[in-house]
Design an enzyme around this catalytic site. Structure first.
Site, mmCIF file in Angstrom:
data_model
loop_
_atom_site.group_PDB
_atom_site.id
_atom_site.type_symbol
_atom_site.label_atom_id
_atom_site.label_comp_id
_atom_site.label_asym_id
_atom_site.label_seq_id
_atom_site.Cartn_x
_atom_site.Cartn_y
_atom_site.Cartn_z
ATOM 1 N N HIS A 39 34.169 55.495 33.353
ATOM 2 C CA HIS A 39 34.262 56.617 32.327
ATOM 3 C C HIS A 39 35.922 56.851 32.277
ATOM 4 O O HIS A 39 36.628 57.040 33.533
ATOM 5 C CB HIS A 39 33.612 58.035 32.921
ATOM 6 C CG HIS A 39 31.968 57.733 32.732
ATOM 7 N ND1 HIS A 39 31.392 57.196 33.876
ATOM 8 C CD2 HIS A 39 31.092 58.124 32.005
ATOM 9 C CE1 HIS A 39 30.127 57.130 33.600
ATOM 10 N NE2 HIS A 39 29.888 57.804 32.592
ATOM 11 N N LYS A 75 27.865 49.979 31.886
ATOM 12 C CA LYS A 75 27.875 51.139 30.886
ATOM 13 C C LYS A 75 29.545 51.617 30.867
ATOM 14 O O LYS A 75 30.166 51.488 31.891
ATOM 15 C CB LYS A 75 27.252 52.334 31.683
ATOM 16 C CG LYS A 75 27.458 53.672 30.852
ATOM 17 C CD LYS A 75 26.800 54.693 31.710
ATOM 18 C CE LYS A 75 27.097 56.019 30.757
ATOM 19 N NZ LYS A 75 26.669 57.108 31.745
#
Length: 295
Positions: A193, A217
């Site tokens: 992230h 991800k």
């Protein structure tokens, strides 16, 4: 293999992505209302954000509770200074015994935490996630404590549909979690992230694919609509073997949560209501479904 196949989820009848709902409840929150709302909204999978609760049961926190209880009991008694000093010395020896027994106690605590989640919402597949503060979560466990928690949870006897492992974790620790996951036949979501910008998306996807992860991800923060399109295009053009979950965060990036599946992102995160977001820009399930109807 698609992400649905990897997670053993039913095929989508309308080619829509997997809807994941974050479980972000702390030690004083009740699971039952969340479970009821889950049944009503019926997402595909639940992401248990263990960072919202696990730190309250860390070695430091548990010992502080034990020590505070002993000191409170001592303060209520009218004892001499010598007796108090003796009791405090006994407490120091008790801490040594506590530390020696902590690995066994910690394993049991983690098993009970996992059990409380599975016993309440176990009809839904569950992703195990502990998100550190550095990656946008609540978790403040040390890297070794984080690794221990994840490995213990995977070996707790409860089978997770997948486990999220942070890309920023040191490779030797990351590999320990990945090994434990594969020992228990649990697919690994390798996540990264960036809450500041959107950069080198294609390179991140390529580099992350070269680990032992089963799913990639990547969530980034856009500054412009062009950044959102950059993420979507990089997702579509990626030539990696693993299924992808890509997200452009914040208000600007909300569109990626709606149309990302058209570019190859196979999961989107939505909340049961607007009070339970685990990342900036998350829509509620109702908002997501309404947006899909308009497309």
């Amino acid at each position: 293999m698609t992400l649905r196949e990897l997670l053993k989820l039913p095929a989508s009848l309308d080619d829509k992505p997997i809807i994941a709902v974050p479980l972000t409840l702390g030690p004083t929150d009740k699971l039952t209302p969340f479970a009821r709302a889950l049944q009503e909204k019926n997402p595909d999978i639940v992401e248990w954000r263990a960072d919202y609760i696990a730190d309250e049961f860390s070695q430091v926190m548990v010992w502080q509770q034990v020590k505070a209880g002993a000191q409170a009991e001592l303060s209520q008694k009218n004892v001499s200074a010598m007796t108090e000093a003796k009791k405090l010395a006994e407490m120091d020896r008790a801490q040594e015994e506590f530390n020696a027994n902590w690995p066994i106690m910690n394993s049991q605590i983690i098993k009970e935490l996992a059990g409380s989640v599975f016993n309440t919402i176990g009809s839904f597949p569950i992703i195990l996630t502990y998100r550190t503060k550095a990656q946008g979560g609540q978790g403040e466990l040390s890297p070794i404590e984080y690794t221990t928690f994840m490995v213990s949870a995977l070996h707790s006897g409860y089978h997770f549909a997948a486990v999220d492992v942070e890309y920023t974790l040191a490779s030797e620790l990351r590999d320990k979690i990945i090994a434990a996951a594969h020992e228990t036949n649990t697919p690994v979501i390798l996540s990264y992230h960036d809450f500041n910008e959107t950069r080198a998306v294609d390179q991140f996807i390529t580099d992350m694919s070269r680990t032992g992860a089963d799913i990639i991800k990547l969530a980034v923060m856009p500054k412009t609509v062009a950044d959102v399109q950059l993420l979507l295009d990089a997702t579509q053009e990626a030539s990696v073997q693993q299924p992808l979950i890509t997200i452009s965060m914040g208000l600007i990036g909300q569109q990626s949560r709606v149309v990302g599946y058209r570019y190859g992102s196979e999961m989107t995160f939505a909340t049961l209501d607007n009070q339970q977001t685990s990342a900036p820009g998350q829509l509620t399930i109702d908002e997501l479904l309404q947006a899909w109807q308009k497309k």
